[in-house]
Motif scaffolding. Structure first.
Motif, PDB file in Angstrom:
ATOM      1  N   LEU A 135     -20.710   1.649  80.133  1.00 38.74           N
ATOM      2  CA  LEU A 135     -21.882   2.297  79.263  1.00 38.74           C
ATOM      3  C   LEU A 135     -22.546   1.556  78.243  1.00 38.74           C
ATOM      4  O   LEU A 135     -23.288   1.365  78.003  1.00 38.74           O
ATOM      5  CB  LEU A 135     -21.776   4.051  78.513  1.00 38.74           C
ATOM      6  CG  LEU A 135     -23.494   4.470  78.575  1.00 38.74           C
ATOM      7  CD1 LEU A 135     -24.394   4.960  79.515  1.00 38.74           C
ATOM      8  CD2 LEU A 135     -23.134   5.929  78.005  1.00 38.74           C
ATOM      9  N   ALA A 136     -21.733   0.553  77.137  1.00 34.79           N
ATOM     10  CA  ALA A 136     -22.229   0.031  76.325  1.00 34.79           C
ATOM     11  C   ALA A 136     -22.371  -1.557  76.534  1.00 34.79           C
ATOM     12  O   ALA A 136     -23.872  -1.845  76.615  1.00 34.79           O
ATOM     13  CB  ALA A 136     -21.379  -0.243  74.990  1.00 34.79           C
ATOM     14  N   VAL A 137     -21.405  -1.844  77.930  1.00 30.39           N
ATOM     15  CA  VAL A 137     -22.095  -2.747  78.364  1.00 30.39           C
ATOM     16  C   VAL A 137     -23.081  -2.751  78.820  1.00 30.39           C
ATOM     17  O   VAL A 137     -23.859  -3.953  79.927  1.00 30.39           O
ATOM     18  CB  VAL A 137     -20.791  -3.327  79.708  1.00 30.39           C
ATOM     19  CG1 VAL A 137     -20.678  -4.595  80.637  1.00 30.39           C
ATOM     20  CG2 VAL A 137     -19.956  -4.056  78.390  1.00 30.39           C
ATOM     21  N   LEU A 138     -23.326  -2.039  80.568  1.00 27.60           N
ATOM     22  CA  LEU A 138     -24.735  -1.567  81.038  1.00 27.60           C
ATOM     23  C   LEU A 138     -26.369  -1.074  80.404  1.00 27.60           C
ATOM     24  O   LEU A 138     -26.978  -2.423  80.699  1.00 27.60           O
ATOM     25  CB  LEU A 138     -24.534  -0.267  81.353  1.00 27.60           C
ATOM     26  CG  LEU A 138     -25.329   0.564  82.909  1.00 27.60           C
ATOM     27  CD1 LEU A 138     -25.393  -0.526  84.220  1.00 27.60           C
ATOM     28  CD2 LEU A 138     -25.354   2.060  83.140  1.00 27.60           C
ATOM     29  N   LEU A 139     -25.868  -0.788  78.757  1.00 24.84           N
ATOM     30  CA  LEU A 139     -26.934  -1.350  77.997  1.00 24.84           C
ATOM     31  C   LEU A 139     -27.500  -2.308  77.994  1.00 24.84           C
ATOM     32  O   LEU A 139     -28.228  -2.497  77.775  1.00 24.84           O
ATOM     33  CB  LEU A 139     -26.904   0.217  76.763  1.00 24.84           C
ATOM     34  CG  LEU A 139     -26.835   1.340  77.459  1.00 24.84           C
ATOM     35  CD1 LEU A 139     -26.594   1.863  75.959  1.00 24.84           C
ATOM     36  CD2 LEU A 139     -28.120   1.771  78.198  1.00 24.84           C
ATOM     37  N   ILE A 140     -26.162  -2.943  77.190  1.00 23.65           N
ATOM     38  CA  ILE A 140     -26.385  -5.163  76.637  1.00 23.65           C
ATOM     39  C   ILE A 140     -26.634  -5.324  77.840  1.00 23.65           C
ATOM     40  O   ILE A 140     -28.245  -5.797  77.939  1.00 23.65           O
ATOM     41  CB  ILE A 140     -25.862  -5.125  76.852  1.00 23.65           C
ATOM     42  CG1 ILE A 140     -24.549  -4.915  75.499  1.00 23.65           C
ATOM     43  CG2 ILE A 140     -25.178  -6.537  76.250  1.00 23.65           C
ATOM     44  CD1 ILE A 140     -23.218  -4.768  74.546  1.00 23.65           C
ATOM     45  N   VAL A 141     -26.814  -5.167  79.803  1.00 23.41           N
ATOM     46  CA  VAL A 141     -26.770  -6.323  80.363  1.00 23.41           C
ATOM     47  C   VAL A 141     -28.025  -5.781  80.712  1.00 23.41           C
ATOM     48  O   VAL A 141     -29.213  -6.523  80.824  1.00 23.41           O
ATOM     49  CB  VAL A 141     -26.265  -5.836  81.826  1.00 23.41           C
ATOM     50  CG1 VAL A 141     -26.921  -6.313  83.114  1.00 23.41           C
ATOM     51  CG2 VAL A 141     -24.539  -6.382  81.739  1.00 23.41           C
ATOM     52  N   ILE A 142     -28.792  -4.435  80.355  1.00 18.80           N
ATOM     53  CA  ILE A 142     -30.562  -4.060  80.668  1.00 18.80           C
ATOM     54  C   ILE A 142     -30.881  -4.674  80.324  1.00 18.80           C
ATOM     55  O   ILE A 142     -32.606  -4.901  79.911  1.00 18.80           O
ATOM     56  CB  ILE A 142     -30.769  -2.383  81.117  1.00 18.80           C
ATOM     57  CG1 ILE A 142     -29.454  -1.662  82.116  1.00 18.80           C
ATOM     58  CG2 ILE A 142     -31.966  -1.958  80.827  1.00 18.80           C
ATOM     59  CD1 ILE A 142     -29.425  -0.248  82.193  1.00 18.80           C
ATOM     60  N   GLY A 143     -30.535  -4.286  78.436  1.00 21.32           N
ATOM     61  CA  GLY A 143     -31.559  -4.616  77.184  1.00 21.32           C
ATOM     62  C   GLY A 143     -31.441  -6.649  77.608  1.00 21.32           C
ATOM     63  O   GLY A 143     -32.404  -6.591  76.792  1.00 21.32           O
ATOM     64  N   ILE A 144     -30.425  -7.230  77.995  1.00 13.39           N
ATOM     65  CA  ILE A 144     -31.037  -8.216  78.147  1.00 13.39           C
ATOM     66  C   ILE A 144     -31.866  -8.645  79.259  1.00 13.39           C
ATOM     67  O   ILE A 144     -32.838  -9.585  79.022  1.00 13.39           O
ATOM     68  CB  ILE A 144     -29.585  -9.037  78.090  1.00 13.39           C
ATOM     69  CG1 ILE A 144     -28.303  -9.483  76.964  1.00 13.39           C
ATOM     70  CG2 ILE A 144     -30.704 -10.849  78.636  1.00 13.39           C
ATOM     71  CD1 ILE A 144     -27.280  -9.766  77.164  1.00 13.39           C
ATOM     72  N   SER A 145     -31.888  -8.161  80.324  1.00 14.78           N
ATOM     73  CA  SER A 145     -32.880  -7.951  81.337  1.00 14.78           C
ATOM     74  C   SER A 145     -34.485  -7.433  80.803  1.00 14.78           C
ATOM     75  O   SER A 145     -35.456  -8.422  80.847  1.00 14.78           O
ATOM     76  CB  SER A 145     -32.506  -7.538  82.409  1.00 14.78           C
ATOM     77  OG  SER A 145     -33.012  -6.043  82.366  1.00 14.78           O
ATOM     78  N   LYS A 146     -34.307  -6.617  80.206  1.00 14.82           N
ATOM     79  CA  LYS A 146     -36.027  -6.468  79.677  1.00 14.82           C
ATOM     80  C   LYS A 146     -36.416  -7.643  78.148  1.00 14.82           C
ATOM     81  O   LYS A 146     -37.551  -7.899  78.531  1.00 14.82           O
ATOM     82  CB  LYS A 146     -35.755  -4.601  78.377  1.00 14.82           C
ATOM     83  CG  LYS A 146     -35.433  -3.760  79.822  1.00 14.82           C
ATOM     84  CD  LYS A 146     -36.392  -4.221  80.871  1.00 14.82           C
ATOM     85  CE  LYS A 146     -36.499  -2.625  81.186  1.00 14.82           C
ATOM     86  NZ  LYS A 146     -37.811  -2.428  82.476  1.00 14.82           N
ATOM     87  N   LEU A 147     -35.221  -8.389  77.880  1.00 15.99           N
ATOM     88  CA  LEU A 147     -35.947  -8.935  76.790  1.00 15.99           C
ATOM     89  C   LEU A 147     -36.220 -10.124  77.909  1.00 15.99           C
ATOM     90  O   LEU A 147     -36.804 -11.159  76.874  1.00 15.99           O
ATOM     91  CB  LEU A 147     -35.024  -9.352  75.499  1.00 15.99           C
ATOM     92  CG  LEU A 147     -33.862  -8.057  74.667  1.00 15.99           C
ATOM     93  CD1 LEU A 147     -33.294  -8.743  73.591  1.00 15.99           C
ATOM     94  CD2 LEU A 147     -35.319  -7.822  73.479  1.00 15.99           C
TER      95      LEU A 147
END
Length: 129
Positions: free
Chosen positions: A92-104
């Motif tokens: 879950l943490a890795v998934l949230l990091i990947v989504i956060g990076i794509s948004k940034l």
């Protein structure tokens, strides 16, 4: 002939200036009072959100332990059960990091605002670009 003196322009300006000053001071005092009330309510609201967040964190921890024990009840060793739950959080943490990076990466500079702001000094000088 009138016994009442007509006020002079200087006196009228002085009276108007004094009245405007008193009005501004009253408005500032009113604004300070309203802001104190709003700040107090905002502080209490923020504190309540923080407390709720802390309780939410405790709930997540307790639910995680419960899930691990349910997996243990299914016949798996407790160490493996807790490792499975931790692995789920890792995914879950890795998934949230990947989504956060794509948004940034989608963040862009406000190009229109920058170009408009660059035109302001010329407009104030009376020139148009």
């Amino acid at each position: 002939m009138s016994t009442v003196e007509d006020p002079t322009i200087g006196r009228l300006v002085a009276d108007a200036s004094r009245d405007i000053s008193a009005l501004v001071q009253s408005e500032i005092k009113l604004a300070k009072t309203e802001l104190k009330v709003s700040a107090k309510a905002g502080g209490i609201g923020a504190a309540l959100f923080l407390i709720a967040g802390f309780f939410g964190l405790l709930i997540i921890i307790l639910l995680s332990i419960s899930i691990a024990y349910f997996i243990t009840m299914a016949g798996l060793d407790p160490a493996w059960s807790f490792l499975i739950v931790a692995g789920g959080y890792l995914v879950l943490a890795v998934l949230l990091i990947v989504i956060g990076i794509s948004k940034l990466k989608k963040i862009q500079a406000p190009e229109k605002t920058i170009s408009t702001a660059k035109e302001i000094p010329a407009a104030l000088k009376g020139r148009s670009s």
